[in-house]
Write a protein that holds these residues in place. Structure first.
Motif, mmCIF file in Angstrom:
data_model
loop_
_atom_site.group_PDB
_atom_site.id
_atom_site.type_symbol
_atom_site.label_atom_id
_atom_site.label_comp_id
_atom_site.label_asym_id
_atom_site.label_seq_id
_atom_site.Cartn_x
_atom_site.Cartn_y
_atom_site.Cartn_z
ATOM 1 N N GLY A 274 0.802 -1.220 0.000
ATOM 2 C CA GLY A 274 0.000 0.000 0.000
ATOM 3 C C GLY A 274 0.833 1.268 0.000
ATOM 4 O O GLY A 274 0.348 2.336 -0.391
ATOM 5 N N ASP A 275 2.093 1.182 0.437
ATOM 6 C CA ASP A 275 2.965 2.357 0.454
ATOM 7 C C ASP A 275 3.479 2.732 -0.936
ATOM 8 O O ASP A 275 4.032 3.817 -1.118
ATOM 9 C CB ASP A 275 4.170 2.113 1.375
ATOM 10 N N LEU A 276 3.301 1.829 -1.892
ATOM 11 C CA LEU A 276 3.725 2.126 -3.262
ATOM 12 C C LEU A 276 2.664 2.980 -3.953
ATOM 13 O O LEU A 276 1.510 2.582 -4.029
ATOM 14 C CB LEU A 276 3.922 0.842 -4.052
ATOM 15 N N LEU A 277 3.060 4.156 -4.449
ATOM 16 C CA LEU A 277 2.127 4.938 -5.245
ATOM 17 C C LEU A 277 1.987 4.282 -6.608
ATOM 18 O O LEU A 277 2.768 3.411 -6.970
ATOM 19 C CB LEU A 277 2.624 6.375 -5.368
ATOM 20 N N ARG A 278 1.010 4.712 -7.369
ATOM 21 C CA ARG A 278 0.646 4.089 -8.638
ATOM 22 C C ARG A 278 1.859 3.582 -9.432
ATOM 23 O O ARG A 278 2.641 4.370 -9.978
ATOM 24 C CB ARG A 278 -0.132 5.099 -9.463
ATOM 25 N N ASP B 82 9.663 4.921 -8.068
ATOM 26 C CA ASP B 82 9.037 5.501 -6.885
ATOM 27 C C ASP B 82 8.399 6.836 -7.265
ATOM 28 O O ASP B 82 9.100 7.762 -7.665
ATOM 29 C CB ASP B 82 10.089 5.710 -5.787
ATOM 30 N N TYR B 83 7.068 6.925 -7.134
ATOM 31 C CA TYR B 83 6.386 8.161 -7.481
ATOM 32 C C TYR B 83 5.966 8.981 -6.266
ATOM 33 O O TYR B 83 5.176 9.913 -6.385
ATOM 34 C CB TYR B 83 5.181 7.857 -8.385
ATOM 35 N N LYS C 279 6.236 -11.179 -2.525
ATOM 36 C CA LYS C 279 4.975 -11.036 -1.797
ATOM 37 C C LYS C 279 4.360 -9.653 -1.991
ATOM 38 O O LYS C 279 3.307 -9.361 -1.434
ATOM 39 C CB LYS C 279 5.203 -11.309 -0.314
ATOM 40 N N GLY C 280 5.039 -8.808 -2.754
ATOM 41 C CA GLY C 280 4.525 -7.463 -2.998
ATOM 42 C C GLY C 280 4.964 -6.442 -1.976
ATOM 43 O O GLY C 280 4.540 -5.277 -2.041
ATOM 44 N N ASN C 281 5.827 -6.842 -1.035
ATOM 45 C CA ASN C 281 6.257 -5.937 0.021
ATOM 46 C C ASN C 281 7.408 -5.045 -0.431
ATOM 47 O O ASN C 281 8.337 -5.506 -1.110
ATOM 48 C CB ASN C 281 6.710 -6.724 1.249
ATOM 49 N N LEU C 282 7.359 -3.791 -0.048
ATOM 50 C CA LEU C 282 8.443 -2.857 -0.320
ATOM 51 C C LEU C 282 9.598 -3.162 0.630
ATOM 52 O O LEU C 282 9.436 -3.100 1.846
ATOM 53 C CB LEU C 282 7.947 -1.425 -0.110
#
Length: 357
Positions: free
Chosen positions: A151-155, A171-172, A184-187
């Protein structure tokens, strides 16, 4: 008397020369940032249109090839975003990435990447990476795994595969340049800085700055080189992930130009790069160069895409500018056969082959 006049005029000319020289002093860059203006070579190359009679493409934005399989990504596909073909004859095999609202459908498709025995897709609207595997006959792709991004990843608007466990995504947020994301999609990490000299935006409008610096990227695991090119302006960044060096090349059109309006970055300069590929020996990028003033003057009726392919070495040093007879958006380069396959969204037959070298 005459000697005095001559000396006076000489001193005046010397002062004028000093003044002008100071006025046109070249812009200074940081130690890892290098300007470029020219290419050692310029060549015109002519495209050969590849006939496709089996599938209708609305906006064929990307092309990727691995072995005897080719994928064409249709940014605005009617029912599907991706199409699989046999290569090199481009016989149609199947479509994938159904457009729709169900859990297994896609809301958008930003890019497609061949992975190890699989294909990965990125859906920015769902913030999801999907892994597709080949059927036993290799003539179709089956949905195998979906990864919801942090969720911390912007578009997320592009991605590259670093290895079996890590993806690279721009990173936007404006905080850093690139994000490392696990399976797993984790930053897990962020690296780099936006190499901008816009101090006001760096301090007060980083998200808008990051939007203006939207970039396309590609990574070659053999040489460890990651190339990042800006959609606006003319900036090429080269990260060598083996020796951790970072080199920035800025062309004559400079960095992305924009105005901040309502928290968003509104482009005011030029359309820059639209695709990039890192091969084993060079970096190839599609360049446009059209100003937004030109686009407005022509009511957006200019051909989509760029008519140039810029070639850089693996440190970003300019090598060659190819001038094309087609406007293209995406490329795939085969250095072994000196072939470039490109997508041309302006024509009903959208795949073009160029010979170079």
């Amino acid at each position: 008397m005459v000697l005095g006049i001559v000396l006076k005029n000489s001193i005046s000319l010397l002062f004028l020369f000093f003044f002008v020289s100071c006025g046109i002093k070249q812009k200074e860059y940081s130690e890892n940032i290098y300007p470029y203006a020219d290419f050692p070579q310029e060549k015109e190359i002519i495209g050969e249109v590849i006939e496709l009679d089996s599938v209708l493409l609305r906006y064929p934005f990307r092309i990727h090839i691995e072995g005897d399989r080719a994928i064409i990504m249709d940014l605005h596909g009617f029912d599907y975003y991706g199409h699989l073909f046999q290569y090199p004859d481009f016989q149609y095999l199947c479509s994938f990435g159904r457009r729709g609202d169900s859990p297994s459908d896609m809301l958008s498709l930003e890019n497609v990447r061949f992975g190890k025995h699989a294909v990965w897709t990125l859906d920015a609207n769902k913030k999801e990476l999907t892994r597709l595997v080949f059927s036993p006959s290799c003539d179709s792709l089956l949905r195998d795994e979906a990864v919801t991004l942090d969720g911390d990843l912007l578009r997320p608007l592009d991605f590259a595969i670093y290895n079996d466990t890590i993806f690279i995504i721009p990173d936007y947020s404006g905080e850093k340049r690139l994000c490392w994301v696990n399976r797993k999609g984790n930053l897990v990490n962020k690296i780099g800085e936006i190499p901008s000299d816009n101090e006001e935006a760096m301090q007060y409008a980083r998200p808008a700055l990051a939007q203006a610096w939207r970039s396309f990227l590609d990574y070659n695991s053999k040489n460890g080189v990651l190339a990042v090119v800006t959609q606006l302006g003319e900036v090429v960044e080269v990260y060598n992930l083996k020796d951790t060096t970072h080199i920035v090349r800025i062309g004559e059109h400079g960095e992305p130009e924009f105005q901040v309006s309502g928290g968003y970055g509104i482009p005011i300069g030029i359309k820059g790069f639209s695709d990039v590929q890192v091969t084993d020996s060079a970096i190839y990028a599609v360049f446009n160069g059209t100003t937004f003033k030109e686009l407005a003057k022509n009511n957006g009726r200019l051909p989509e895409g760029g008519k140039y392919i810029y070639v850089f070495d693996l440190k970003g040093e300019p090598l060659c500018k190819y001038i094309l007879d087609h406007s293209i958006t995406g490329i795939w380069v085969d250095e072994a056969t000196k072939t470039i396959l490109a997508t041309d969204v302006n024509n009903d037959q959208p795949i073009v082959k160029f010979r170079f070298g």
